[in-house]
Motif scaffolding. Structure first.
Motif, PDB file in Angstrom:
ATOM      1  N   SER A   1      -0.427   4.380  -0.458  1.00  0.00           N
ATOM      2  CA  SER A   1      -1.221   5.607  -0.335  1.00  0.00           C
ATOM      3  C   SER A   1      -0.599   6.585   0.662  1.00  0.00           C
ATOM      4  CB  SER A   1      -2.675   5.287  -0.014  1.00  0.00           C
ATOM      5  OG  SER A   1      -2.800   4.110   0.711  1.00  0.00           O
ATOM      6  N   SER A   2      -0.085   6.083   1.788  1.00  0.00           N
ATOM      7  CA  SER A   2       0.535   6.985   2.770  1.00  0.00           C
ATOM      8  C   SER A   2       1.691   7.761   2.155  1.00  0.00           C
ATOM      9  CB  SER A   2       1.094   6.197   3.944  1.00  0.00           C
ATOM     10  OG  SER A   2       0.055   5.729   4.743  1.00  0.00           O
ATOM     11  N   PHE A   3       2.561   7.027   1.453  1.00  0.00           N
ATOM     12  CA  PHE A   3       3.749   7.658   0.870  1.00  0.00           C
ATOM     13  C   PHE A   3       3.364   8.668  -0.202  1.00  0.00           C
ATOM     14  CE2 PHE A   3       5.282   3.226   1.924  1.00  0.00           C
ATOM     15  CZ  PHE A   3       5.727   3.593   3.182  1.00  0.00           C
TER      16      PHE A   3
ATOM     17  N   ASN B   1      -6.750   0.475   5.242  1.00  0.00           N
ATOM     18  CA  ASN B   1      -5.986  -0.777   5.295  1.00  0.00           C
ATOM     19  C   ASN B   1      -6.497  -1.667   6.413  1.00  0.00           C
ATOM     20  OD1 ASN B   1      -4.359  -0.150   3.189  1.00  0.00           O
ATOM     21  ND2 ASN B   1      -2.764   0.756   4.446  1.00  0.00           N
TER      22      ASN B   1
ATOM     23  N   ASP C   1       0.815  -1.203   0.000  1.00  0.00           N
ATOM     24  CA  ASP C   1       0.000   0.000   0.000  1.00  0.00           C
ATOM     25  C   ASP C   1       0.858   1.266   0.000  1.00  0.00           C
ATOM     26  OD1 ASP C   1      -2.904   0.925   0.338  1.00  0.00           O
ATOM     27  OD2 ASP C   1      -1.701   2.202   1.643  1.00  0.00           O
TER      28      ASP C   1
ATOM     29  N   TYR D   1      -5.087  -3.299  -5.651  1.00  0.00           N
ATOM     30  CA  TYR D   1      -3.754  -3.835  -5.905  1.00  0.00           C
ATOM     31  C   TYR D   1      -3.779  -4.453  -7.302  1.00  0.00           C
ATOM     32  CZ  TYR D   1      -3.847  -2.914  -0.967  1.00  0.00           C
ATOM     33  OH  TYR D   1      -3.999  -2.296   0.237  1.00  0.00           O
TER      34      TYR D   1
ATOM     35  N   ALA E   1      -1.818   3.254  -7.177  1.00  0.00           N
ATOM     36  CA  ALA E   1      -2.340   4.100  -6.101  1.00  0.00           C
ATOM     37  C   ALA E   1      -2.340   5.570  -6.505  1.00  0.00           C
ATOM     38  CB  ALA E   1      -1.522   3.886  -4.827  1.00  0.00           C
TER      39      ALA E   1
ATOM     40  N   LYS F   1       4.122   4.938   8.990  1.00  0.00           N
ATOM     41  CA  LYS F   1       4.544   5.357   7.652  1.00  0.00           C
ATOM     42  C   LYS F   1       4.853   6.838   7.606  1.00  0.00           C
ATOM     43  CE  LYS F   1       2.541   1.745   4.804  1.00  0.00           C
ATOM     44  NZ  LYS F   1       1.352   1.278   4.111  1.00  0.00           N
TER      45      LYS F   1
ATOM     46  N   ARG G   1     -12.149   3.514  -2.069  1.00  0.00           N
ATOM     47  CA  ARG G   1     -11.643   3.199  -0.721  1.00  0.00           C
ATOM     48  C   ARG G   1     -12.734   3.446   0.327  1.00  0.00           C
ATOM     49  NH1 ARG G   1      -5.521   2.159  -0.524  1.00  0.00           N
ATOM     50  NH2 ARG G   1      -5.136   2.233  -2.745  1.00  0.00           N
TER      51      ARG G   1
ATOM     52  N   GLN H   1      -3.396  10.503   6.735  1.00  0.00           N
ATOM     53  CA  GLN H   1      -2.717   9.239   7.016  1.00  0.00           C
ATOM     54  C   GLN H   1      -3.582   8.328   7.873  1.00  0.00           C
ATOM     55  OE1 GLN H   1      -0.219   8.417   5.511  1.00  0.00           O
ATOM     56  NE2 GLN H   1       0.857  10.246   4.872  1.00  0.00           N
TER      57      GLN H   1
ATOM     58  N   VAL I   1      -6.153   6.719   5.687  1.00  0.00           N
ATOM     59  CA  VAL I   1      -5.552   5.648   4.885  1.00  0.00           C
ATOM     60  C   VAL I   1      -5.330   4.408   5.753  1.00  0.00           C
ATOM     61  CG1 VAL I   1      -3.404   4.967   3.778  1.00  0.00           C
ATOM     62  CG2 VAL I   1      -4.509   7.097   3.132  1.00  0.00           C
TER      63      VAL I   1
END
Lengths: 381, 295
Positions: free
Chosen positions: A186-188, B22, A184, B220, A215, B264, B150, B15, B18
Motif C-alpha cells: 500500500s505504501s508503494f 499494518n 504490503d 493478502y 492492493a 517505505k 482497512r 503513509q 497505512v
C-alpha cells in the motif's frame, strides 16, 4: 557417457514465493521429458534430482558445486531468480557443464554474462518489455511509474521497459525499489498514485506481483484511472488472484496450455500428475530444454564436455510439442515467438484454468534482442 | 505544498495511516504471543502457523461450507483455538518445568509441519479470498483513499486488543490467571483447576493468531507462507515491547507499523530490515524491552 548415467539437476525455489512457477512442478516437467524420450540415451539411463536454492545466490552456487563435484550431475535446469542464475552460470562455465535456464528473466544471461555453457530458454526481460511494454504504450499509456523488486531481475526489467517507453515517446516519472517478498504494497502504491503516471509498471514476479495487484484494486487505484502493467505474470499468479481481480491484465508469455492440440494434450497429462494444476511457461521451458538436451547428447554420443553439448544444441534445430519449431542463437538465446495475452473476465472463462485470450503473436525476431545489439563476448567480432 | 524532508505532508499522512493499519496486525499477533509467553513461559514459534491456519479455516469455511466472512470471524478462531488447546494438552504440557527452549523447538517443528503440509496441498502462491461486499469500497480522505476494509481492520484490532488487555489486567479471571503463573500450587489449593486454565490460555492466544489470519485473508491471499513471512517480525515486536508485556506488545505493534511505513517513504529498500535495527537498538539500551520488567 562419462559415468554410466546422465544426471539432470532441477535447481529452483521449492518453498518460497517462486515455488509455484518453478518448484516441484518443474521437477515433474523434467521427469516427463525424460520419460517421453524413453528414459535412456544410447542405452545410458537418465536420472533427475532436485534441490531448493531458496532464491539465494550463495546457496544456489554451493548446491551447484556439490552437484558437480560429488553427485556427478551433468546439467542444471530451471534456476529462476536472476541473481542465482548468474551465480550458477559462472560455476557451470568453470566446471564445463551445462545450464539450461528456464525460470530466470535477466537478459544478461545472454548479454554481458553470456557463457558457452548456458542456454536461456523461455523468456527474458527484453522480450517482456517489448511485448507488454510496447503494447501498453501503443494503447495510450505513455507515462510510467515502476514498482521494482530490488535485485538483478527487477532492475533489468525496469531498465528494458523504460527503454521501450522512452523509445516510443513516453516518459518515466519515477520508481520505487521494494525488497523481495513484500507483503504490503500500500505504501508503494500511494507513491505511484501521487506520481500521476498513467501506468504503474510492476517490475516484480510471483507473490510480489500478486500482492501489488490486490492492493491496487483495494486502494481504488485502477478505478481512479491508472493502469497496471504486470510485466512478468505467470498463470499461477492469475489463479491466486482470481479472475475477478486479474481480469483485463495484459501479459507476455511464449506458452499457454490451451493453445493447440499438442499443448492441451501435454497439459492434461501434466495436470493429472500435478494436483490438477496446468503447466506454466517455466515448466514448459524445462520440459522442452531437457528434451532438446537429450537429443543433442544422443547425437553427440557423449555428455562429458558441456561446451560441446551446448554447441551441438545450438546446431540442431529445436522442435517440441510445446514451443513448436525454433532455434538457439550463438549467444545462447533460444528463439520462439512470444504472445501478448489478456486475462479473461470471470464470465468469459468456460472451464478450469481457462484464463487467457490471445491479443497478438510477436515473431521471434522481434520478441528477442537482436544479435547485432548483443553485448555477449561470444558473438563480438 | 508544504513538505517534510522532501515528502509532501499529504503523502506522509497517507503513509502514516497505512503504517497504522499494518501495525494493527502486528499488535494482534504479538498480543497472543505475549499472553502465551507471559503466562505460560512458552516461546510459541507456531504462532505464525496458527495465523495461517486461521486464514485457511476461513477459506475452507467459504469453499466447503459456504460460510461467509462474518461467520469465519467467529468460527475460524474457535476451531483453531481448539487445535491449540489440543496441542497444549497432548504436547506442550509434557514439557512443563523444562527449559523453555524445548517448547520453542516443539512449536517450531509444528510450524514447519503445518506450513509444509499446506504447501504440498495448495502450492505457494495461495488461494483467493474475496472481500465481503459490504466492506469493499472506501472513503476519499483528501490526502488518500482509505479502503473501508482497512479501516475496519484497525477498528476491530483496537477493540480486540483493548478487551484482551482489560480481561487480563482488570478482571477476576485475569487476576486468577496471573496468580496461577506466579504460584500454581497455591492457586490450585484454592480449588482452581490450574492445568485447565493453562490450556484455556494457550487456546485463547492461538485463537487471537487465527483471528488475525481471518482479518488478513481478504487483503493478502490465503497462502501457506503468510505466517512464516510475518512471524520473525512479530517476534521482534514482542522482544522490543518486552517479552510477556501485554500493553508493551500492543503499543509496540502499532508503533513499529508506523516506523516501517515511514521507512517505505524515505528508504524503501530498508523497509524489511528497519524493525530489526530498532530491535538491536532497544536491546542495547534496555535488554528487557521497552515495557519489560527487569528481573
Amino acid at each position: 557417457m562419462t559415468d554410466k548415467v546422465i544426471k539432470i539437476g532441477v535447481l529452483n525455489d521449492q518453498s518460497g514465493l517462486y515455488a509455484d512457477m518453478s518448484g516441484q512442478s518443474s521437477v515433474l516437467a523434467a521427469r516427463m521429458a525424460v520419460e517421453d524420450f524413453g528414459g535412456k540415451v544410447n542405452g545410458t539411463p537418465v536420472e533427475v534430482v532436485a534441490a531448493d536454492h531458496q532464491n539465494k545466490p550463495d546457496i544456489g552456487a554451493n548446491l551447484a558445486r556439490q552437484w558437480f563435484d560429488v553427485d556427478k550431475v551433468d546439467v542444471i535446469v530451471d534456476v529462476p531468480t536472476s541473481s542465482v542464475a548468474l551465480a550458477v552460470s559462472e560455476i557451470v562455465k568453470g566446471k564445463n557443464k551445462v545450464l539450461l535456464d528456464s525460470g530466470a528473466g535477466t537478459v544478461e544471461l545472454t548479454g554481458k554474462a553470456c557463457s558457452p555453457n548456458t542456454i536461456h530458454w523461455t523468456y527474458d526481460t527484453y522480450a517482456l518489455a517489448h511485448g507488454t511494454g510496447s503494447a501498453v504504450v501503443a494503447s495510450g499509456g505513455d507515462t510510467w511509474f515502476f514498482l521494482t523488486v530490488d535485485y538483478t531481475f527487477g532492475q533489468s526489467l525496469e531498465k528494458d521497459v523504460s527503454d521501450v517507453v522512452k523509445a516510443s515517446g513516453g516518459k518515466v516519472l519515477g520508481s520505487v525499489r521494494h525488497p523481495l517478498n513484500t507483503a504490503d504494497f500500500s505504501s508503494f502504491l500511494l507513491q505511484a498514485q501521487s506520481s500521476g503516471a498513467k501506468v504503474i509498471g510492476l517490475a516484480n514476479a510471483g507473490g510480489d506481483t500478486i500482492n501489488a495487484i490486490k492492493a491496487a484494486r483495494e486502494f481504488g487505484i485502477t478505478e481512479g484511472g491508472q493502469k497496471l502493467a504486470g510485466l512478468l505474470v505467470f498463470i499461477s499468479d492469475v489463479h491466486a488472484l482470481g479472475l475477478a481481480t486479474a481480469q483485463g491484465l495484459r501479459l507476455t508469455s511464449p506458452f499457454y496450455w490451451d493453445t493447440n492440440e499438442q499443448t492441451r494434450a501435454f497439459s492434461k497429462r501434466f495436470a493429472e500428475r500435478n494436483g490438477g494444476r496446468v503447466p506454466d511457461m517455466g515448466h514448459a521451458g524445462v520440459y522442452a530444454s531437457v528434451l532438446h538436451y537429450l537429443k543433442a547428447v544422443q547425437a553427440l554420443g557423449a555428455d562429458g564436455d558441456g561446451r560441446a553439448v551446448v554447441a551441438r544444441m545450438k546446431e540442431l534445430p529445436t522442435e517440441d510439442p510445446l514451443f513448436g519449431k525454433g532455434s538457439i542463437r550463438a549467444d545462447g538465446r533460444k528463439l520462439h515467438p512470444m504472445s501478448l495475452y489478456e486475462v479473461k473476465a470471470p464470465g468469459e472463462s468456460k472451464k478450469p484454468w481457462d484464463y487467457y485470450k490471445l491479443v497478438r503473436t510477436i515473431p521471434a525476431e522481434q520478441a528477442f534482442k537482436p544479435l547485432a545489439q548483443s553485448e555477449c563476448p561470444l558473438v563480438k567480432k | 505544498m508544504s513538505t517534510v524532508f522532501g515528502v509532501p505532508v499529504q503523502a506522509l499522512l497517507g503513509q502514516l495511516l497505512v503504517g497504522l493499519i499494518n501495525g494493527s496486525f502486528y499488535a494482534l499477533l504479538s498480543l497472543g504471543l505475549a499472553i502465551i509467553f507471559g503466562l505460560l513461559q512458552v516461546v510459541n514459534f507456531a504462532h505464525g502457523a496458527f495465523y495461517t491456519l486461521g486464514a485457511f479455516a476461513a477459506w475452507f469455511l467459504l469453499t466447503l461450507a459456504g460460510v461467509g466472512y462474518l461467520g469465519a470471524l467467529v468460527l475460524a478462531p474457535l476451531a483453531v483455538g481448539l487445535v491449540g488447546a489440543l496441542v497444549e494438552r497432548t504436547m506442550l504440557k509434557r514439557l512443563g518445568g523444562m527449559d523453555p527452549i524445548y517448547g520453542l523447538l516443539l512449536t517450531f517443528g509444528l510450524a514447519l509441519m503445518i506450513q509444509g503440509l499446506l504447501q504440498n496441498q495448495y502450492g505457494s502462491s495461495g488461494q483467493p479470498y474475496e472481500m465481503p461486499a459490504w466492506l469493499s469500497g472506501g472513503y476519499a480522505l483528501g490526502f488518500m483513499f482509505l479502503p473501508r476494509y482497512r479501516a475496519w481492520v484497525v477498528g476491530f484490532s483496537v477493540v480486540v486488543c483493548g478487551a484482551t488487555w482489560f480481561v487480563i489486567e482488570r478482571t477476576r479471571l485475569g487476576a486468577t490467571l496471573r496468580a496461577a503463573t506466579e504460584n500454581p500450587a497455591l492457586v490450585q489449593a484454592f480449588g482452581i483447576n490450574v492445568p485447565r486454565l493453562v490450556t484455556l490460555t494457550y487456546g485463547v492466544g492461538v485463537a487471537l493468531a487465527a483471528l488475525a489470519g481471518v482479518l488478513a485473508a481478504p487483503i493478502y491471499r490465503v497462502s501457506p507462507l503468510m505466517g512464516a513471512d510475518l512471524i520473525i517480525v512479530v517476534f521482534a515486536v514482542v522482544v522490543i515491547g518486552g517479552m510477556g508485556s501485554i500493553l508493551g506488545s500492543i503499543l509496540t505493534g502499532f508503533a513499529l507499523g508506523l516506523i516501517e511505513g515511514l521507512t517505505k517513504v524515505y528508504y524503501p529498500e530498508a523497509s524489511s530490515t528497519v524493525i530489526f535495527a530498532v530491535m538491536a537498538l532497544v536491546l542495547l539500551v534496555k535488554p528487557s524491552g521497552l515495557f519489560g520488567r527487569t528481573a
